[in-house]
Design a protein around this motif. Structure first.
Motif, PDB file in Angstrom:
ATOM      1  N   GLY A   9       0.824  -1.198   0.000  1.00  0.00           N
ATOM      2  CA  GLY A   9       0.000   0.000   0.000  1.00  0.00           C
ATOM      3  C   GLY A   9       0.856   1.244   0.000  1.00  0.00           C
ATOM      4  N   GLN A  10       0.232   2.364   0.366  1.00  0.00           N
ATOM      5  CA  GLN A  10       0.897   3.659   0.301  1.00  0.00           C
ATOM      6  C   GLN A  10       1.027   4.288   1.679  1.00  0.00           C
ATOM      7  N   VAL A  11       2.069   5.109   1.817  1.00  0.00           N
ATOM      8  CA  VAL A  11       2.256   5.909   3.030  1.00  0.00           C
ATOM      9  C   VAL A  11       2.581   7.339   2.617  1.00  0.00           C
ATOM     10  N   ARG A  12       2.150   8.281   3.447  1.00  0.00           N
ATOM     11  CA  ARG A  12       2.515   9.690   3.259  1.00  0.00           C
ATOM     12  C   ARG A  12       3.762   9.925   4.111  1.00  0.00           C
ATOM     13  N   LEU A  13       4.776  10.521   3.484  1.00  0.00           N
ATOM     14  CA  LEU A  13       6.062  10.699   4.142  1.00  0.00           C
ATOM     15  C   LEU A  13       6.557  12.115   3.876  1.00  0.00           C
ATOM     16  N   SER A  14       7.065  12.752   4.893  1.00  0.00           N
ATOM     17  CA  SER A  14       7.609  14.098   4.754  1.00  0.00           C
ATOM     18  C   SER A  14       8.893  14.062   3.924  1.00  0.00           C
ATOM     19  N   ASP A  15       9.060  15.082   3.084  1.00  0.00           N
ATOM     20  CA  ASP A  15      10.283  15.202   2.286  1.00  0.00           C
ATOM     21  C   ASP A  15      11.525  15.318   3.167  1.00  0.00           C
ATOM     22  N   GLY A  55       6.396   7.120   8.055  1.00  0.00           N
ATOM     23  CA  GLY A  55       5.249   7.514   7.241  1.00  0.00           C
ATOM     24  C   GLY A  55       3.927   7.250   7.922  1.00  0.00           C
ATOM     25  N   THR A  56       2.888   7.819   7.339  1.00  0.00           N
ATOM     26  CA  THR A  56       1.513   7.607   7.797  1.00  0.00           C
ATOM     27  C   THR A  56       0.784   6.809   6.727  1.00  0.00           C
TER      28      THR A  56
END
Length: 92
Positions: A9-15, A55-56
């Motif tokens: 799946g996917q995660v949101r990650l800060s640059d 990540g979230t």
């Protein structure tokens, strides 16, 4: 940034996490070029753990375009070699 781990799946990650991810990516590339199977497995596991840990996770039904696509945890050295660009898995 949105990162997809194939098969998970996917995660949101800060640059802001890119420098650490790039360090692991450089290690992974060197191990692949040297044919270091155990090192490759260890570094791929560390890279994916870093993404998961920082990540979230996005909901399974989210359809966000992925900025990065990383191999599954059980990907072989040959499968990952096919995904690589000159910069490795993570550009920059």
């Amino acid at each position: 940034m949105i990162v997809r781990i194939m098969g998970e799946g996917q995660v949101r990650l800060s640059d802001s996490h890119l420098p650490e991810l790039n360090k692991l990516d450089d290690e992974l590339l060197a191990e692949m070029e040297g044919g270091d199977g155990p090192g490759f497995r260890r570094t791929l596991t560390a890279l994916l753990a870093e993404v998961r840990g920082r990540g979230t996770p996005l909901p399974d039904d989210a359809l966000e375009p992925s900025d990065l696509i990383l191999p599954s945890p059980d990907a072989t050295l040959e499968e990952v070699r096919e995904l690589l660009s000159d910069d490795g898995l993570i550009p920059g």
